[in-house]
Design an enzyme around this catalytic site. Structure first.
Site, PDB file in Angstrom:
ATOM      1  N   HIS A  83       0.161  -1.310  -0.011  1.00  0.00           N
ATOM      2  CA  HIS A  83      -0.361  -0.054   0.190  1.00  0.00           C
ATOM      3  C   HIS A  83       1.289   1.041  -0.015  1.00  0.00           C
ATOM      4  CE1 HIS A  83      -2.867  -2.605   0.650  1.00  0.00           C
ATOM      5  NE2 HIS A  83      -3.968  -1.892   0.382  1.00  0.00           N
ATOM      6  N   ILE A 140      11.280  -7.110   8.816  1.00  0.00           N
ATOM      7  CA  ILE A 140      10.614  -7.687   9.480  1.00  0.00           C
ATOM      8  C   ILE A 140       9.723  -9.271   9.651  1.00  0.00           C
ATOM      9  CG2 ILE A 140       9.152  -6.928  11.169  1.00  0.00           C
ATOM     10  CD1 ILE A 140      10.515  -3.761  10.293  1.00  0.00           C
ATOM     11  N   TYR A 142       2.763  12.859   7.943  1.00  0.00           N
ATOM     12  CA  TYR A 142       2.721  11.878   8.513  1.00  0.00           C
ATOM     13  C   TYR A 142       3.765  10.853   7.628  1.00  0.00           C
ATOM     14  CZ  TYR A 142       0.352   6.946   9.816  1.00  0.00           C
ATOM     15  OH  TYR A 142       0.290   5.521  10.411  1.00  0.00           O
ATOM     16  N   TYR A 177       1.551   7.622   5.132  1.00  0.00           N
ATOM     17  CA  TYR A 177       1.172   8.711   4.002  1.00  0.00           C
ATOM     18  C   TYR A 177       2.658   9.094   2.834  1.00  0.00           C
ATOM     19  CZ  TYR A 177      -3.732   8.337   6.221  1.00  0.00           C
ATOM     20  OH  TYR A 177      -4.300   8.061   7.303  1.00  0.00           O
TER      21      TYR A 177
HETATM   22  C1  LIG Z   1      -6.127   2.266   0.621  1.00  0.00           C
HETATM   23  C2  LIG Z   1      -5.387   2.654   2.242  1.00  0.00           C
HETATM   24  C3  LIG Z   1      -6.108   2.741   2.972  1.00  0.00           C
HETATM   25  C4  LIG Z   1      -4.716   3.456   4.127  1.00  0.00           C
HETATM   26  N1  LIG Z   1      -5.715   3.270   5.600  1.00  0.00           N
HETATM   27  C5  LIG Z   1      -4.963   3.593   6.759  1.00  0.00           C
HETATM   28  C6  LIG Z   1      -5.244   4.451   7.919  1.00  0.00           C
HETATM   29  O1  LIG Z   1      -6.359   3.769   8.688  1.00  0.00           O
HETATM   30  N2  LIG Z   1      -4.172   4.354   8.772  1.00  0.00           N
HETATM   31  C7  LIG Z   1      -3.152   4.377   8.929  1.00  0.00           C
HETATM   32  O2  LIG Z   1      -2.386   4.619   9.416  1.00  0.00           O
HETATM   33  N3  LIG Z   1      -2.671   4.121   7.155  1.00  0.00           N
HETATM   34  C8  LIG Z   1      -3.834   3.463   6.388  1.00  0.00           C
HETATM   35  N4  LIG Z   1      -3.290   3.798   4.429  1.00  0.00           N
HETATM   36  C9  LIG Z   1      -0.905   3.784   4.712  1.00  0.00           C
HETATM   37  C10 LIG Z   1      -0.834   2.296   4.775  1.00  0.00           C
HETATM   38  O3  LIG Z   1      -0.302   2.533   6.361  1.00  0.00           O
HETATM   39  C11 LIG Z   1       0.931   2.276   4.453  1.00  0.00           C
HETATM   40  O4  LIG Z   1       0.907   2.408   3.443  1.00  0.00           O
HETATM   41  C12 LIG Z   1       1.731   1.793   5.072  1.00  0.00           C
HETATM   42  O5  LIG Z   1       3.410   1.620   4.940  1.00  0.00           O
HETATM   43  C13 LIG Z   1       1.467   0.354   4.070  1.00  0.00           C
HETATM   44  O6  LIG Z   1       1.441  -1.136   4.383  1.00  0.00           O
HETATM   45  P1  LIG Z   1       2.413  -2.322   3.596  1.00  0.00           P
HETATM   46  O7  LIG Z   1       2.757  -3.286   4.123  1.00  0.00           O
HETATM   47  O8  LIG Z   1       0.176  -2.299   2.964  1.00  0.00           O
HETATM   48  O9  LIG Z   1       2.714  -1.707   2.607  1.00  0.00           O
HETATM   49  P2  LIG Z   1       4.354  -1.865   1.337  1.00  0.00           P
HETATM   50  O10 LIG Z   1       3.673  -1.376   0.558  1.00  0.00           O
HETATM   51  O11 LIG Z   1       4.114  -2.944   2.061  1.00  0.00           O
HETATM   52  O12 LIG Z   1       5.165  -1.203   2.497  1.00  0.00           O
HETATM   53  C14 LIG Z   1       5.243   0.526   2.984  1.00  0.00           C
HETATM   54  C15 LIG Z   1       7.186   0.529   3.224  1.00  0.00           C
HETATM   55  O13 LIG Z   1       7.202  -0.594   4.612  1.00  0.00           O
HETATM   56  C16 LIG Z   1       7.939  -1.289   4.233  1.00  0.00           C
HETATM   57  N5  LIG Z   1       7.931  -2.519   4.206  1.00  0.00           N
HETATM   58  C17 LIG Z   1       7.451  -3.322   4.559  1.00  0.00           C
HETATM   59  N6  LIG Z   1       6.761  -4.181   4.698  1.00  0.00           N
HETATM   60  C18 LIG Z   1       8.074  -4.839   5.801  1.00  0.00           C
HETATM   61  C19 LIG Z   1       8.889  -6.232   6.303  1.00  0.00           C
HETATM   62  N7  LIG Z   1       8.343  -6.824   6.479  1.00  0.00           N
HETATM   63  N8  LIG Z   1      10.262  -5.334   6.480  1.00  0.00           N
HETATM   64  C20 LIG Z   1      10.948  -4.309   6.140  1.00  0.00           C
HETATM   65  N9  LIG Z   1      10.560  -3.399   5.491  1.00  0.00           N
HETATM   66  C21 LIG Z   1       8.980  -3.421   5.233  1.00  0.00           C
HETATM   67  C22 LIG Z   1       8.250  -1.041   2.665  1.00  0.00           C
HETATM   68  O14 LIG Z   1       9.212  -1.625   1.611  1.00  0.00           O
HETATM   69  C23 LIG Z   1       7.853   0.430   2.237  1.00  0.00           C
HETATM   70  O15 LIG Z   1       8.384   0.629   2.223  1.00  0.00           O
HETATM   71  C24 LIG Z   1      -3.722   3.075   3.664  1.00  0.00           C
HETATM   72  C25 LIG Z   1      -2.673   3.202   2.633  1.00  0.00           C
HETATM   73  C26 LIG Z   1      -3.946   2.664   1.558  1.00  0.00           C
HETATM   74  C27 LIG Z   1      -3.631   2.712   0.138  1.00  0.00           C
END
Ligand SMILES: Cc1cc2nc3c(=O)[nH]c(=O)nc-3n(C[C@H](O)[C@H](O)[C@H](O)COP(=O)(O)OP(=O)(O)OC[C@H]3O[C@@H](n4cnc5c(N)ncnc54)[C@H](O)[C@@H]3O)c2cc1C
Ligand SMILES: *[C@@H]1O[C@H](CO)[C@@H](O)[C@H](O)[C@H]1NC(C)=O
Ligand SMILES: *[C@@H]1O[C@H](CO)[C@@H](O)[C@H](O)[C@H]1NC(C)=O
Ligand SMILES: *[C@@H]1O[C@H](CO)[C@@H](O)[C@H](O)[C@H]1NC(C)=O
Ligand SMILES: *[C@@H]1O[C@H](CO)[C@@H](O)[C@H](O)[C@H]1NC(C)=O
Ligand SMILES: *[C@@H]1O[C@H](CO)[C@@H](O)[C@H](O)[C@H]1NC(C)=O
Ligand SMILES: *[C@@H]1O[C@H](CO)[C@@H](O)[C@H](O)[C@H]1NC(C)=O
Ligand SMILES: *[C@@H]1O[C@H](CO)[C@@H](O)[C@H](O)[C@H]1NC(C)=O
Ligand SMILES: *[C@@H]1O[C@H](CO)[C@@H](O)[C@H](O)[C@H]1NC(C)=O
Ligand SMILES: *[C@@H]1O[C@H](CO)[C@@H](O)[C@H](O)[C@H]1NC(C)=O
Length: 539
Positions: free
Chosen positions: A113, A240, A470, A473
């Protein structure tokens, strides 16, 4: 004919070389990586399913399966050379060691995300680790905690908790497809965070694989690294693989309401009042406002700004109604506007699912997609009426604008700014997420221009020194690491996400990954980078 054919052939060779120079490099890297990865692995038959090359028929479907922003589906967007889908920790250790050897950078994707696609997009040669197969969740209701692997989604976690108890929940985001890997490492807030804090405030242990391929838990990684990954972002420090979280107790009944107001329904006055009370309400009540546009009912062509107030109260409507009467009478909340339900039903409701439907929808990983761009701000003083007038005009310029105003206060004000890298605590009235989405990628520049103008307009009304943002975001407009970026340069925008915690993050980075192997366009640089640049200049 013959001559023409030769010229054409020559031309296509030249074109091929100039368009695909990376393809040649990638084949070398690919085969060396594959060799390194499979050495010592007797079951090399599994390697083919664990590693996808760009040739593999599963490569594109897998890459696209958790892209959440259509901007990054364009064919011109740079792609990983290889995708690794580990089934166990050993395969991650191997990937780290072999990538280092080949000079390949890695990107780690949990839920995909990331707003700027940093978990799967980069201009440098890189390999993506996709953690989708590491998603087991173990709930211990007696101890009120859970181990969650990084590839799990919020929906999977909420589902697993609800499957064991209707008195427990977890304070994280509302969107069930978000991954816990990125979300928890960047903070993570949702509708019960005023009561319980961020997702990251409720982490009690973690498992990470470091730059040397060591698997570390909290005790082994030490308190500095454990501090850094709870809000400083995961991508700077390692891979992680799991979190241990504390579950929170939720009441059997919660109450939800949703009251939209147009400008001709006193939306401006209501918003002015909301700015004064939003962060002072009891922590059991989360009341956010969402700004958007709607058709003006009294004019076919016109649009009007709408301000919708959505509330979640940890309790029954009998207790909510007098509370609203005392604090926000103007909203006119009535019993008919309230729906009582369980906490897990509120998760369904806020995702747009039927509250009486099956919980299994929380396990779905597919979502409908559009292209979007977002930015964030924090507000410490109410925006004056004069500021709102200009804001309404800018909102009316866009087709699909959304501004989500999230109230802070409650538990968030009790946790100090340095407790975790996430610094937005006491003194924040509300956070703003500016969002615009659209269908056609040809229109991207127009909408990105709009959101940048909006952000510029808001400058006088939001936090200053630094203008805070944040991390979850993510916004590359704030700054981007380049090969020659110095610590001081990175700090100029890093403090927006982390305030004074930025320096400690750079120190931790220095301790755990001094050669800066784990990196991306906005990762933390090692503190010593400053020193080494200075040394070079002096030499
Ligand atoms: C539709 C939508 C709704 C959302 N709603 C909210 C909300 O209600 N509240 C809120 O706080 N945020 C919200 N977000 C934002 C969300 O918290 C961030 O986008 C978050 O970083 C997503 O995590 P992910 O694992 O899905 O993303 P990814 O794209 O997989 O990772 C995001 C970042 O973290 C790193 N990363 C991921 N996994 C690991 C790991 N295991 N070890 C080390 N690094 C890692 C990635 O390399 C990248 O830099 C929303 C985003 C979207 C698109
Ligand atoms: C090959 O893969 C299958 C299924 O994944 C597995 O059961 C088997 O043990 C593997 N073979 C070897 C030699 O490891
Ligand atoms: C990918 O395909 C091309 C031609 O189709 C081939 O030359 C190349 O060796 C393949 N690469 C791998 C890693 O299989
Ligand atoms: C828990 O999950 C199991 C299997 O996944 C399912 O059969 C059961 O109905 C679920 N229980 C609840 C209370 O959701
Ligand atoms: C709130 O309830 C009142 C009384 O039933 C009703 O008139 C009003 O339309 C409701 N508001 C919303 C937004 O549903
Ligand atoms: C709706 O349109 C009418 C007619 O154009 C206008 O007078 C009115 O101010 C508009 N209302 C809002 C809330 O924009
Ligand atoms: C707007 O607010 C005023 C003053 O509080 C009130 O008199 C009026 O009825 C409200 N209008 C609507 C449509 O709610
Ligand atoms: C859900 O079920 C309850 C109880 O059966 C019922 O009162 C309510 O109307 C239902 N809600 C929806 C949205 O279907
Ligand atoms: C996701 O997939 C399921 C099952 O195939 C389908 O029912 C659902 O509508 C899909 N959801 C979205 C948002 O596309
Ligand atoms: C860093 O590199 C960029 C090009 O990649 C260049 O434009 C810039 O001037 C360099 N900055 C410094 C401080 O060397």
């Amino acid at each position: 004919m013959g001559f023409a054919y030769t010229k054409l052939a020559l031309l296509s060779v030249i074109i091929f070389i100039s368009i695909f120079p990376q393809t040649y490099i990638s084949h070398d890297i690919e085969s060396s990586f594959l060799q390194c990865f499979s050495s010592g692995l007797e079951n090399s038959n599994s390697t083919t399913k664990v590693i996808l090359t760009q040739n593999s028929s599963s490569y594109t479907p897998l890459l696209q399966s958790s892209i959440r922003n259509n901007r990054f589906l364009e064919s011109s967007v740079p792609k990983p050379y290889l995708i690794v889908i580990p089934n166990d920790l050993f395969q991650i250790q191997k990937t780290i060691i072999c990538s280092k050897k080949q000079g390949l950078e890695i990107r780690v994707r949990s839920g995909g995300h990331d707003y700027e696609g940093l978990s799967y997009v980069s201009n440098v040669p890189f390999l993506m680790i996709d953690l989708r197969n590491l998603r087991s969740i173990t709930i211990d209701i007696k101890e009120e905690n859970a181990w969650v692997q990084a590839g799990a989604t919020l929906g999977e976690l909420y589902y697993a908790i609800a499957n064991k108890s209707n008195l427990h929940g977890f304070p994280a985001g509302s969107c069930p497809t978000v991954g816990v890997g990125g979300h928890f490492s960047g903070g993570g807030f949702g509708t019960i965070f005023r009561k319980y804090g961020l997702a990251t405030d409720n982490i009690i242990d973690a498992q990470i694989i470091d730059v040397n391929g060591n698997i570390l838990n909290r005790e082994m990684m030490g308190e500095d690294l454990f501090w850094a990954i709870r809000g400083g972002g995961g991508s700077s420090f390692g891979v992680i693989t799991a979190w241990k979280v504390k579950l929170v107790r939720v009441p059997l009944i919660v109450t939800i309401f949703d009251i939209p107001n147009r400008l001709d329904q006193n939306a401006t006055t209501l918003f002015m009042k909301w700015q004064i009370i939003a962060n002072k309400l009891p922590s059991e009540l989360f009341l956010h406002s969402v700004l958007g546009i709607a058709a003006n009912s009294s004019s076919d062509s016109g649009k009007t700004v709408t301000v919708s107030f959505t509330g979640l109260y940890l309790g029954k409507s009998d207790d909510l109604l007098p509370l609203m009467q005392n604090n926000f009478e103007e909203l006119g909340l009535q019993r008919d506007n309230c729906t009582e339900m369980s906490w897990i039903q509120s998760v369904l409701y806020l995702t747009g699912h039927s509250i009486n439907g099956s919980l299994e929808v929380l396990l779905q990983r597919n979502t409908t997609l559009t292209s979007f761009k977002a930015k964030s701000d924090y507000v410490t003083d109410p925006i004056p009426m004069s500021g709102l007038e200009g804001l309404w005009n800018l909102i009316l310029e866009e087709d699909r604008p959304t501004l989500i105003m999230t109230p802070y206060g409650g538990r968030m004000s009790e946790i100090s700014e340095t407790e975790t890298p996430f610094p937005h605590r006491n003194g924040i009235i509300y956070g703003i997420q500016y969002l615009v989405d659209w269908e056609k990628n040809e229109e991207t520049p127009k909408h990105v221009d709009w959101i940048r103008r909006l952000y510029a307009y808001m400058t006088p009304y939001v936090s200053k020194g630094p203008r805070a943002a944040y991390l979850n975001y993510r916004d590359l407009d704030l700054g981007v690491n380049r090969e020659n970026t110095s610590y001081e340069e990175a700090k100029s925008w890093g403090v927006k996400y982390f305030k004074s915690n930025f320096e400690r993050l750079a120190q931790v980075k220095d301790e755990v990954d001094p050669t800066n192997f784990f990196r991306d366009e906005q990762s933390i640089l090692p503190l010593s980078r400053e020193t080494s640049l200075v040394d070079k200049d002096n030499a």
